[in-house]
Design an enzyme around this catalytic site. Structure first.
Site, PDB file in Angstrom:
ATOM      1  N   ASP A 281      -7.238  -0.233   0.168  1.00  0.00           N
ATOM      2  CA  ASP A 281      -7.466  -0.828   1.478  1.00  0.00           C
ATOM      3  C   ASP A 281      -8.976  -0.979   1.653  1.00  0.00           C
ATOM      4  O   ASP A 281      -9.715  -0.998   0.662  1.00  0.00           O
ATOM      5  CB  ASP A 281      -6.818  -0.006   2.592  1.00  0.00           C
TER       6      ASP A 281
ATOM      7  N   LYS B 185       0.823  -1.212   0.000  1.00  0.00           N
ATOM      8  CA  LYS B 185       0.000   0.000   0.000  1.00  0.00           C
ATOM      9  C   LYS B 185       0.858   1.262   0.000  1.00  0.00           C
ATOM     10  O   LYS B 185       0.604   2.209  -0.763  1.00  0.00           O
ATOM     11  CB  LYS B 185      -0.931  -0.019   1.204  1.00  0.00           C
TER      12      LYS B 185
END
Length: 370
Positions: A247, A228
């Protein structure tokens, strides 16, 4: 320096929420429509008017250029003004008609092209964190290691270089004292790794020329950088416009906005990706809760829909789920609904009503943005 015109209309750049939606963490609201930050060796002051964006330098380091034109070029690059946001929205509207409305409600929300070291270090701090706290930590880091520039609006600190931070033999302990907690060891290891390269900024910037997969793998060799964080740096610093940091939030957006519609749609989809898009939607529909696989599918779906600027589309989708105060540098979540009465709960059991999605303050959801 007097106010200068950046040469961009509000339809292409709106400072709020672009500067506060979870991409950058050092711009300070210093007036009703003014934002200030120490960047590019200057304390840059930006001002939004009804028709244009203005800039000026309130002070600078001795090594920074005195040229208005030089600073303007840096800011145009920072805001990536060579990319037409209006043209992108027109293209995205062909796939998702809702972007016609987003082009108005999220007018001028852009993806930044930030200095790589600053972006990397701020997003290492983003895991399990929120915008307000990340801003506080980054401020402490700059106050400790950055260079101070005094201005009429007070003192501002530059973002420190790797070389300066590396001079601290007790980096990990210093970072703990600044409040970075368990992340302190990530910074210590990453600084050590980058300092050994001799020219860490040049190395990181060289990743702009590499394919996204290679650049991502290189970033993930650094301590504290997972998929991420790597995707955030790819999108917001390394010119990988199809990078989509995903996410829970973006997974929910993909499920809510696209899955059902895409499975049954006869609408306009990119001809070369129609079957892939529908298959991704079918696979994603099977996930009732987030997981690594669900995140990957959501990421692939958004890329398939909005490539080659999928990361920009995702940033606008994220911003749409935030309520941003015009006088604050922190994005706030949409208000929580009032608790339901017992009678309302019983009615909901008979006639289920999907709950309204709420945007969180997790900066890791930007991705944004965001």
């Amino acid at each position: 320096m007097t106010w200068q015109d950046l040469g961009v209309a509000p339809t292409e750049l709106r400072l709020d929420p672009t500067l506060v939606c979870g991409q950058a963490f050092r711009w300070k609201a210093t007036g009703p429509t003014e934002w200030t930050c120490a960047i590019f060796g200057h304390v840059v002051d930006l001002k939004q008017t009804s028709t244009r964006v203005l800039f000026r330098s309130l002070g600078k380091l001795p090594t920074a250029s005195d040229s208005d034109d030089a600073l303007k070029r840096l800011l145009c690059d920072y805001f990536q003004l060579q990319v037409s946001l209006q043209a992108l929205c027109e293209q995205w509207t062909k796939v998702d008609p809702a972007f016609k409305g987003l082009a108005q409600t999220q007018l001028g929300v852009r993806i930044l092209r930030q200095p790589v070291v600053e972006n990397l270090f701020t997003f290492i701090a983003s895991s399990n964190n929120n915008i307000k706290r990340i801003t506080m930590l980054v401020d402490k880091l700059c106050n400790k290691y950055g260079q101070k520039i005094e201005t009429e609006k007070g003192a501002f600190y530059t973002f420190p270089t790797i070389q300066v931070i590396a001079q601290d033999s007790g980096i990990e302990q210093t970072m703990k004292e600044l409040g970075f907690g368990y992340r302190a060891k990530y910074y210590a290891k990453t600084v050590e790794c980058l300092a050994q390269m001799g020219e860490p900024d040049a190395y990181l910037e060289s990743l702009r020329k590499e394919p996204a997969g290679i650049a991502r793998a290189e970033l993930m060799k650094l301590s504290g950088v997972g998929p991420k964080v790597a995707d955030c740096v790819l999108l917001m610093s390394l010119d990988k416009t199809d990078a989509v940091p995903v996410d829970t939030h973006i997974w929910q957006v993909a499920k809510r906005r696209y899955v059902s519609r895409l499975i049954d749609t006869d609408g306009a989809l990119p001809l070369d990706r129609q079957e892939k898009i529908r298959e991704l939607a079918r696979q994603l529909s099977a996930f009732k809760s987030p997981s690594t696989k669900a995140y990957e599918l959501a990421q692939e779906l958004i890329v398939a829909l909005f490539s080659p600027y999928a990361g920009w589309a995702q940033g606008m989708l994220f911003s749409d789920d935030l309520v941003v105060s015009p006088d604050a540098a922190v994005a706030r979540p949409k208000p929580k609904p009032k608790p339901k009465s017992a009678a309302t709960k019983r009615k909901a059991e008979v006639l289920p009503i999907p709950p309204k999605k709420r945007a969180g303050l997790r900066s890791s959801t930007l991705n944004s943005l965001l």
